[in-house]
Design an enzyme around this catalytic site. Structure first.
Site, PDB file in Angstrom:
ATOM      1  N   ARG A   1      34.775  33.174  38.332  1.00  0.00           N
ATOM      2  CA  ARG A   1      33.802  32.114  38.011  1.00  0.00           C
ATOM      3  C   ARG A   1      34.414  31.271  37.017  1.00  0.00           C
ATOM      4  O   ARG A   1      34.125  29.974  37.140  1.00  0.00           O
ATOM      5  CB  ARG A   1      32.457  32.878  37.079  1.00  0.00           C
ATOM      6  CG  ARG A   1      31.756  33.975  37.785  1.00  0.00           C
ATOM      7  CD  ARG A   1      31.113  34.922  36.817  1.00  0.00           C
ATOM      8  NE  ARG A   1      29.868  34.297  36.551  1.00  0.00           N
ATOM      9  CZ  ARG A   1      29.151  34.636  35.667  1.00  0.00           C
ATOM     10  NH1 ARG A   1      29.357  36.072  35.256  1.00  0.00           N
ATOM     11  NH2 ARG A   1      28.099  33.970  35.378  1.00  0.00           N
TER      12      ARG A   1
ATOM     13  N   ILE B   1      32.048  45.100  36.967  1.00  0.00           N
ATOM     14  CA  ILE B   1      31.688  43.753  37.643  1.00  0.00           C
ATOM     15  C   ILE B   1      30.615  43.555  36.733  1.00  0.00           C
ATOM     16  O   ILE B   1      29.916  44.032  36.387  1.00  0.00           O
ATOM     17  CB  ILE B   1      31.641  43.851  39.048  1.00  0.00           C
ATOM     18  CG1 ILE B   1      30.613  44.698  39.586  1.00  0.00           C
ATOM     19  CG2 ILE B   1      33.147  43.943  39.585  1.00  0.00           C
ATOM     20  CD1 ILE B   1      30.450  44.852  41.082  1.00  0.00           C
ATOM     21  N   ASP B   2      30.226  42.058  37.111  1.00  0.00           N
ATOM     22  CA  ASP B   2      29.241  41.269  36.341  1.00  0.00           C
ATOM     23  C   ASP B   2      27.769  41.928  36.771  1.00  0.00           C
ATOM     24  O   ASP B   2      27.946  42.264  37.898  1.00  0.00           O
ATOM     25  CB  ASP B   2      29.152  39.829  36.270  1.00  0.00           C
ATOM     26  CG  ASP B   2      30.569  39.123  35.560  1.00  0.00           C
ATOM     27  OD1 ASP B   2      31.020  40.014  34.569  1.00  0.00           O
ATOM     28  OD2 ASP B   2      30.666  38.223  36.018  1.00  0.00           O
ATOM     29  N   LYS B   3      26.810  41.721  35.926  1.00  0.00           N
ATOM     30  CA  LYS B   3      25.329  42.058  36.513  1.00  0.00           C
ATOM     31  C   LYS B   3      25.163  41.627  37.841  1.00  0.00           C
ATOM     32  O   LYS B   3      24.554  42.314  38.633  1.00  0.00           O
ATOM     33  CB  LYS B   3      24.343  41.680  35.388  1.00  0.00           C
ATOM     34  CG  LYS B   3      23.169  41.878  35.893  1.00  0.00           C
ATOM     35  CD  LYS B   3      22.032  41.213  34.967  1.00  0.00           C
ATOM     36  CE  LYS B   3      20.659  41.228  35.360  1.00  0.00           C
ATOM     37  NZ  LYS B   3      19.479  40.669  34.463  1.00  0.00           N
TER      38      LYS B   3
ATOM     39  N   THR C   1      27.155  39.973  39.946  1.00  0.00           N
ATOM     40  CA  THR C   1      27.789  40.273  41.115  1.00  0.00           C
ATOM     41  C   THR C   1      27.787  41.484  41.826  1.00  0.00           C
ATOM     42  O   THR C   1      27.458  42.681  41.270  1.00  0.00           O
ATOM     43  CB  THR C   1      29.399  40.331  40.465  1.00  0.00           C
ATOM     44  OG1 THR C   1      29.588  39.016  40.052  1.00  0.00           O
ATOM     45  CG2 THR C   1      30.497  40.646  41.502  1.00  0.00           C
TER      46      THR C   1
END
Length: 303
Positions: A237, A137-139, A141
């Protein structure tokens, strides 16, 4: 060192070679490709060229992709929120702001650094800089991630992920009042042709499907729960930007005027899957972090 050959077609006439090769290799940034061209790893019709070379039909491109330099990772004593752990896997609640694995821009303080301190028996399938990492998962998130502790578990979990057998639910705060209770966004995602650091809805992109339910609607915002049918980079997103409801705080795909929540208001709240060894159904759920909850209270007050 891997080698690739590519014959330029009419549709790529006059396209810069660095742009073309970056499009052909989704893992490589344009700056990486430019460095390879400069170092002589790319030849056109047997000759080295510059990054601004304009491709012509029937050009024969020979491309050697150098092996990436492996990063030396030192375990770091970083606190982890372990939701579940056994001999095969770990489920961790990743905090907002933490990068999942090392890269050339993030060589310390990642989840992998913390995991290596916590245990030394992570799977090796993804190499030394992504040990145990089944999905990311993104930084900015927050929320749940599954980490494999051995190769057998990693292979089984990866297969389940590919076969859509791992159920992942996220929650997000988005701009705009969504007028319906639920929906599905089915739009293919690929690299943004104008910005290689971003993803976009593109006709020849990879299939991407996001289901969502609207939990609360406010005057200018909505609180949604999302379930991923696919797992493309930045999928939620990009999809909510596509339907004109970008995520609050999103620095890449959001509005300029938004709430300051230190990155996108997105949380991986629930995950469910079969244990790779026992086949027991495991389900885990964690609340969104305080900054997310505070943002929800703020949008309520603004209504």
């Amino acid at each position: 060192m891997s080698k690739q050959n590519f014959l330029v077609e009419e549709t790529n006439r006059s396209v810069r070679i660095d742009k073309l090769l970056a499009e052909l290799n989704e893992e490589a940034s344009r700056s990486q490709v430019q460095s390879w061209i400069k170092d002589g790893f790319v030849k056109v019709n047997g000759e080295t060229v510059k990054s601004n070379y304009k491709c012509q039909p029937d050009d024969q491109i020979e491309w050697e992709i150098p092996e990436p330099k492996e990063l030396e990772i030192e375990p770091e004593n970083i606190p982890l929120d372990i939701v579940y752990e056994d001999q095969d896997l770990i489920v961790v609640n990743k905090p907002k702001g933490m990068v999942v694995h090392p890269s050339h821009g993030h060589q310390s303080g990642t989840l992998v650094h913390a995991l290596l301190y916590h245990c030394d028996d992570l799977s090796g399938i993804n190499g030394v800089h992504r040990p145990g990492i089944v999905h990311r998962i993104d930084k900015d998130t927050s929320g749940l991630l599954v980490v494999a502790k051995n190769d057998q578990s990693h292979e089984r979990l990866s297969d389940m992920l590919a076969n859509k057998e791992i159920k992942r639910q996220y929650e997000a705060i988005v701009h705009g009042a969504i007028s319906h209770e639920k929906g599905t966004i089915d739009a293919p995602i690929g690299r943004d042709q104008n910005d290689r650091q971003k993803m976009a809805i593109v006709q020849d992109g990879k299939p991407a499907v996001t289901h969502f339910v609207v939990k609360e609607v406010f005057d200018r915002f909505s609180h949604v729960y999302c379930e991923l049918e696919t797992g493309r980079t930045h999928q939620i997103r990009v999809h909510f930007r596509y339907i004109d409801h970008p995520l609050v705080g999103d620095p890449k795909y959001g509005q300029r005027k938004t709430l300051d929540v230190s990155g996108q208001a997105l949380h991986s709240r629930k995950i469910s899957f079969q244990h790779p060894t026992t086949d027991e159904t495991l389900t885990f759920e964690v609340d969104a972090p305080e900054i997310f909850q505070e943002a929800l209270e703020t949008v309520k007050r603004m209504s």
